[in-house]
Design an enzyme around this catalytic site. Structure first.
Site, PDB file in Angstrom:
ATOM      1  N   SER A 203       0.838  -1.199   0.000  1.00 20.16           N
ATOM      2  CA  SER A 203       0.000   0.000   0.000  1.00 20.16           C
ATOM      3  C   SER A 203       0.874   1.249   0.000  1.00 20.16           C
ATOM      4  O   SER A 203       1.984   1.250   0.561  1.00 20.16           O
ATOM      5  CB  SER A 203      -0.859  -0.017   1.266  1.00 20.16           C
ATOM      6  OG  SER A 203      -1.460   1.233   1.478  1.00 20.16           O
TER       7      SER A 203
ATOM      8  N   TYR B 286      -2.059  -1.361  10.987  1.00 16.63           N
ATOM      9  CA  TYR B 286      -2.307  -1.914   9.646  1.00 16.63           C
ATOM     10  C   TYR B 286      -1.170  -1.526   8.702  1.00 16.63           C
ATOM     11  O   TYR B 286      -0.602  -2.371   7.998  1.00 16.63           O
ATOM     12  CB  TYR B 286      -3.661  -1.402   9.094  1.00 16.63           C
ATOM     13  CG  TYR B 286      -3.767  -1.575   7.598  1.00 16.63           C
ATOM     14  CD1 TYR B 286      -3.996  -2.831   7.042  1.00 16.63           C
ATOM     15  CD2 TYR B 286      -3.606  -0.485   6.724  1.00 16.63           C
ATOM     16  CE1 TYR B 286      -4.055  -2.998   5.663  1.00 16.63           C
ATOM     17  CE2 TYR B 286      -3.666  -0.645   5.356  1.00 16.63           C
ATOM     18  CZ  TYR B 286      -3.892  -1.899   4.828  1.00 16.63           C
ATOM     19  OH  TYR B 286      -3.930  -2.060   3.459  1.00 16.63           O
TER      20      TYR B 286
ATOM     21  N   LYS C 248       1.995  -3.836   6.565  1.00 14.66           N
ATOM     22  CA  LYS C 248       2.407  -3.785   5.149  1.00 14.66           C
ATOM     23  C   LYS C 248       3.907  -3.516   5.052  1.00 14.66           C
ATOM     24  O   LYS C 248       4.632  -4.164   4.295  1.00 14.66           O
ATOM     25  CB  LYS C 248       1.630  -2.686   4.410  1.00 14.66           C
ATOM     26  CG  LYS C 248       0.150  -2.961   4.283  1.00 14.66           C
ATOM     27  CD  LYS C 248      -0.111  -4.143   3.394  1.00 14.66           C
ATOM     28  CE  LYS C 248      -1.519  -4.646   3.478  1.00 14.66           C
ATOM     29  NZ  LYS C 248      -1.733  -5.961   2.928  1.00 14.66           N
TER      30      LYS C 248
HETATM   31  P1  NAD Z   1     -10.838  -7.532   1.434  1.00 13.96           P
HETATM   32  O1  NAD Z   1     -11.038  -7.531   2.912  1.00 13.96           O
HETATM   33  O2  NAD Z   1     -12.008  -7.349   0.569  1.00 13.96           O
HETATM   34  O3  NAD Z   1     -10.077  -8.881   0.991  1.00 13.96           O
HETATM   35  C1  NAD Z   1      -9.188  -9.560   1.834  1.00 13.96           C
HETATM   36  C2  NAD Z   1      -9.628 -11.024   1.879  1.00 13.96           C
HETATM   37  O4  NAD Z   1      -8.717 -11.757   2.705  1.00 13.96           O
HETATM   38  C3  NAD Z   1     -11.026 -11.228   2.447  1.00 13.96           C
HETATM   39  O5  NAD Z   1     -11.791 -11.979   1.536  1.00 13.96           O
HETATM   40  C4  NAD Z   1     -10.800 -11.965   3.759  1.00 13.96           C
HETATM   41  O6  NAD Z   1     -11.862 -12.853   4.048  1.00 13.96           O
HETATM   42  C5  NAD Z   1      -9.489 -12.669   3.485  1.00 13.96           C
HETATM   43  N1  NAD Z   1      -8.675 -12.982   4.664  1.00 13.96           N
HETATM   44  C6  NAD Z   1      -8.327 -12.161   5.689  1.00 13.96           C
HETATM   45  N2  NAD Z   1      -7.559 -12.810   6.579  1.00 13.96           N
HETATM   46  C7  NAD Z   1      -7.404 -14.078   6.114  1.00 13.96           C
HETATM   47  C8  NAD Z   1      -6.718 -15.225   6.585  1.00 13.96           C
HETATM   48  N3  NAD Z   1      -6.057 -15.209   7.752  1.00 13.96           N
HETATM   49  N4  NAD Z   1      -6.774 -16.356   5.856  1.00 13.96           N
HETATM   50  C9  NAD Z   1      -7.469 -16.396   4.692  1.00 13.96           C
HETATM   51  N5  NAD Z   1      -8.133 -15.351   4.199  1.00 13.96           N
HETATM   52  C10 NAD Z   1      -8.110 -14.198   4.903  1.00 13.96           C
HETATM   53  O7  NAD Z   1      -9.723  -6.416   1.116  1.00 13.96           O
HETATM   54  P2  NAD Z   1      -9.248  -5.829  -0.280  1.00 13.96           P
HETATM   55  O8  NAD Z   1      -9.637  -4.406  -0.318  1.00 13.96           O
HETATM   56  O9  NAD Z   1      -9.610  -6.723  -1.392  1.00 13.96           O
HETATM   57  O10 NAD Z   1      -7.667  -5.867  -0.051  1.00 13.96           O
HETATM   58  C11 NAD Z   1      -6.876  -6.952  -0.475  1.00 13.96           C
HETATM   59  C12 NAD Z   1      -5.446  -6.721  -0.016  1.00 13.96           C
HETATM   60  O11 NAD Z   1      -4.984  -5.481  -0.530  1.00 13.96           O
HETATM   61  C13 NAD Z   1      -5.319  -6.629   1.504  1.00 13.96           C
HETATM   62  O12 NAD Z   1      -4.108  -7.244   1.886  1.00 13.96           O
HETATM   63  C14 NAD Z   1      -5.257  -5.140   1.754  1.00 13.96           C
HETATM   64  O13 NAD Z   1      -4.582  -4.825   2.939  1.00 13.96           O
HETATM   65  C15 NAD Z   1      -4.497  -4.669   0.527  1.00 13.96           C
HETATM   66  N6  NAD Z   1      -4.750  -3.254   0.207  1.00 13.96           N
HETATM   67  C16 NAD Z   1      -6.038  -2.809   0.070  1.00 13.96           C
HETATM   68  C17 NAD Z   1      -6.267  -1.464  -0.210  1.00 13.96           C
HETATM   69  C18 NAD Z   1      -7.675  -0.947  -0.353  1.00 13.96           C
HETATM   70  O14 NAD Z   1      -7.859   0.271  -0.362  1.00 13.96           O
HETATM   71  N7  NAD Z   1      -8.704  -1.779  -0.503  1.00 13.96           N
HETATM   72  C19 NAD Z   1      -5.188  -0.582  -0.356  1.00 13.96           C
HETATM   73  C20 NAD Z   1      -3.898  -1.073  -0.228  1.00 13.96           C
HETATM   74  C21 NAD Z   1      -3.683  -2.427   0.059  1.00 13.96           C
HETATM   75  C1  UD1 Z   2      -7.030   4.801   3.988  1.00 14.83           C
HETATM   76  C2  UD1 Z   2      -5.958   4.435   4.987  1.00 14.83           C
HETATM   77  C3  UD1 Z   2      -4.865   3.648   4.286  1.00 14.83           C
HETATM   78  C4  UD1 Z   2      -5.452   2.426   3.605  1.00 14.83           C
HETATM   79  C5  UD1 Z   2      -6.572   2.867   2.656  1.00 14.83           C
HETATM   80  C6  UD1 Z   2      -7.285   1.686   2.081  1.00 14.83           C
HETATM   81  C7  UD1 Z   2      -5.941   6.126   6.767  1.00 14.83           C
HETATM   82  C8  UD1 Z   2      -5.193   7.271   7.372  1.00 14.83           C
HETATM   83  N1  UD1 Z   2      -5.420   5.634   5.619  1.00 14.83           N
HETATM   84  O1  UD1 Z   2      -6.433   5.637   2.988  1.00 14.83           O
HETATM   85  O2  UD1 Z   2      -3.910   3.228   5.242  1.00 14.83           O
HETATM   86  O3  UD1 Z   2      -4.450   1.746   2.865  1.00 14.83           O
HETATM   87  O4  UD1 Z   2      -7.542   3.656   3.390  1.00 14.83           O
HETATM   88  O5  UD1 Z   2      -7.974   0.968   3.048  1.00 14.83           O
HETATM   89  O6  UD1 Z   2      -6.956   5.688   7.271  1.00 14.83           O
HETATM   90  N2  UD1 Z   2     -12.752  11.020   3.553  1.00 14.83           N
HETATM   91  C9  UD1 Z   2     -13.773  11.863   3.897  1.00 14.83           C
HETATM   92  N3  UD1 Z   2     -14.909  11.318   4.411  1.00 14.83           N
HETATM   93  C10 UD1 Z   2     -15.070   9.971   4.591  1.00 14.83           C
HETATM   94  C11 UD1 Z   2     -14.028   9.118   4.218  1.00 14.83           C
HETATM   95  C12 UD1 Z   2     -12.867   9.673   3.720  1.00 14.83           C
HETATM   96  O7  UD1 Z   2     -13.652  13.077   3.757  1.00 14.83           O
HETATM   97  O8  UD1 Z   2     -16.147   9.554   5.072  1.00 14.83           O
HETATM   98  C13 UD1 Z   2     -11.515  11.592   2.956  1.00 14.83           C
HETATM   99  C14 UD1 Z   2     -10.238  11.330   3.744  1.00 14.83           C
HETATM  100  O9  UD1 Z   2     -10.012  12.310   4.702  1.00 14.83           O
HETATM  101  C15 UD1 Z   2      -9.190  11.326   2.611  1.00 14.83           C
HETATM  102  C16 UD1 Z   2      -9.951  10.786   1.399  1.00 14.83           C
HETATM  103  O10 UD1 Z   2     -11.351  10.971   1.697  1.00 14.83           O
HETATM  104  O11 UD1 Z   2      -8.775  12.640   2.315  1.00 14.83           O
HETATM  105  C17 UD1 Z   2      -9.718   9.313   1.146  1.00 14.83           C
HETATM  106  O12 UD1 Z   2      -9.958   8.568   2.346  1.00 14.83           O
HETATM  107  P1  UD1 Z   2      -9.978   6.977   2.373  1.00 14.83           P
HETATM  108  O13 UD1 Z   2     -10.859   6.466   1.302  1.00 14.83           O
HETATM  109  O14 UD1 Z   2     -10.290   6.552   3.771  1.00 14.83           O
HETATM  110  O15 UD1 Z   2      -8.495   6.557   1.973  1.00 14.83           O
HETATM  111  P2  UD1 Z   2      -7.087   7.008   2.614  1.00 14.83           P
HETATM  112  O16 UD1 Z   2      -7.259   7.788   3.845  1.00 14.83           O
HETATM  113  O17 UD1 Z   2      -6.266   7.598   1.527  1.00 14.83           O
END
Ligand code: NAD
Ligand code: UD1
Length: 338
Positions: free
Chosen positions: A124, A149, A153
């Site tokens: 991330s 969290y 990462k």
């Molecule tokens: P998500 O929660 O939808 O998917 C994660 C999946 O992993 C889920 O289906 C959950 O059931 C499964 N899981 C969790 N722990 C487990 C375990 N111990 N064993 C087996 N399965 C398990 O999340 P996502 O948004 O699809 O994210 C996927 C990956 O990308 C995650 O590692 C997340 O941290 C990373 N990531 C997500 C974002 C984002 O904004 N969504 C941003 C950066 C990184």
């Molecule tokens: C957040 C996490 C980041 C994580 C990512 C995906 C924090 C500080 N960062 O990123 O670690 O990898 O989510 O899960 O939590 N916002 C509003 N109102 C809302 C929600 C968000 O104004 O109800 C704003 C936030 O202040 C930010 C932007 O929208 O400026 C994006 O927020 P968000 O979607 O939560 O993502 P990040 O904060 O970038």
């Protein structure tokens, strides 16, 4: 290739499985369903015409992993499984370190023992902390994370880096995602957060569908063009395609590679509201609220390394991201229960 996708029924995992199957790869999903729904597998089959193998299980269970790797000679693992709720990680740090870090170490051990030493990891942009500069290149130093969290990462990146140094047979690709939004154009799979969403786009779509009253905009005094926080939103299908392209890096001798997956374009919270309204015709009422702890002014990628080395570039613009997020939410107001 034969690919094991951990966390493959989750938001990003499910979209990646669709792209892998479309490209003719064979996929097994391993997921404990702690944050996803088994019906995702039916939806993936409906979209692609191919049913991936599905194993309900936990990456912390070594026996489960050993059996999978003994039964099938996987070419690579794409590792999405993990917990990702920032606020919850502050409340329950050990749960996050145990699930994300211990789970990953377990996975890497089982892979190594069975001779599968190719992995793509979901990292991330959070590892940059408050970025030293924008647009963020991969050379930007890693920073201080603001929550457990984020540290999981950052630490998993270090573990994979050390593993690749210790044993040249390992190849690892660390993909640093910026802010994934959007959904598959079919409207059949999408993001389905538990409870009240923490992230911006699912909050916006739940306001649009009438589940929530209004959006709270967290601060309008940031150092940005309109005072609200700027992020690099990327369509989840572009992100998914990035994983398929990254498979090409898992060749003997590649070792460790790191890529930013973003668009290079920053949008503020109010830009998102405006684009969502224009793309969907649905009005999003909002109020300005105080800043959220840990938020930064702006964060956007320089994604040119991925273009140069993987031939990957995000193709889908902000209007498409908004329209696709909305189609998923409108068709599935209660997620997979509809
Ligand atoms: P998500 O929660 O939808 O998917 C994660 C999946 O992993 C889920 O289906 C959950 O059931 C499964 N899981 C969790 N722990 C487990 C375990 N111990 N064993 C087996 N399965 C398990 O999340 P996502 O948004 O699809 O994210 C996927 C990956 O990308 C995650 O590692 C997340 O941290 C990373 N990531 C997500 C974002 C984002 O904004 N969504 C941003 C950066 C990184
Ligand atoms: C957040 C996490 C980041 C994580 C990512 C995906 C924090 C500080 N960062 O990123 O670690 O990898 O989510 O899960 O939590 N916002 C509003 N109102 C809302 C929600 C968000 O104004 O109800 C704003 C936030 O202040 C930010 C932007 O929208 O400026 C994006 O927020 P968000 O979607 O939560 O993502 P990040 O904060 O970038």
């Amino acid at each position: 290739m034969k690919i094991l996708v951990t966390g493959g029924t989750g938001y990003i995992g499910s979209h990646t499985v669709v792209e892998l199957l479309t490209e003719g790869h064979e996929v097994t999903i391993l997921d404990n369903l702690s944050n996803s729904d088994k019906r995702v597998v039916d939806r993936i089959e409906a979209i692609t015409g191919v049913r991936p193998d599905f194993e309900e299980g936990d990456i912390r269970n070594k026996d489960t992993l050993d059996k999978l790797f003994s039964d099938t000679a996987y070419d690579a693992v794409i590792h999405f499984a993990g917990l990702k709720a920032v606020g919850e990680s502050v409340q329950k740090p050990l749960m996050y370190y145990e699930n994300n870090i211990a789970g990953t170490v377990n996975l890497l051990k089982s892979m190594g023992e069975h001779g599968c030493k190719n992995i793509i990891f979901s990292s991330s942009a959070t590892v940059y902390g408050t970025p030293a500069f924008v647009p963020i290149t991969e050379e930007c130093p890693k920073g201080t994370c603001t929550n457990p969290y984020g540290w999981t990462k950052s630490m998993i990146e270090q573990i994979m880096t050390d593993l690749c140094i210790s044993d040249k047979e390992w190849n690892a690709v660390l993909l640093r995602y910026f802010n994934p939004i959007g959904a598959h154009e079919s409207g059949m799979i999408g993001e389905n957060p538990n409870g009240i969403p923490n992230n911006l786009m699912p909050y916006v779509t739940q306001v649009a569908v009438g589940r929530l009253k209004e959006l709270g905009v967290f601060g309008n005094d940031y150092n940005t063009h309109d005072g609200t926080g700027v992020r690099d939103y990327i369509h989840v299908v572009d992100l998914a395609i990035g994983h398929v392209k990254a498979l090409s890096k898992l060749k003997a001798g590649s070792g460790l590679s790191v890529y930013n997956l973003g668009t290079g374009q920053g949008y503020s919270v109010l830009d998102i509201v405006k684009n969502f309204e224009e793309a969907t015709g649905v009005k999003i009422p909002y109020v300005i609220k105080p800043r959220r702890a840990g938020d930064i002014d702006e964060c956007y990628a320089d994604p040119s390394k991925a273009e140069k080395e993987l031939g990957w570039k995000a193709e889908r613009g902000i209007k498409e991201m908004c329209a696709d997020s909305w189609r998923w939410q409108k068709n599935n107001p209660n997620g997979y229960d509809d």
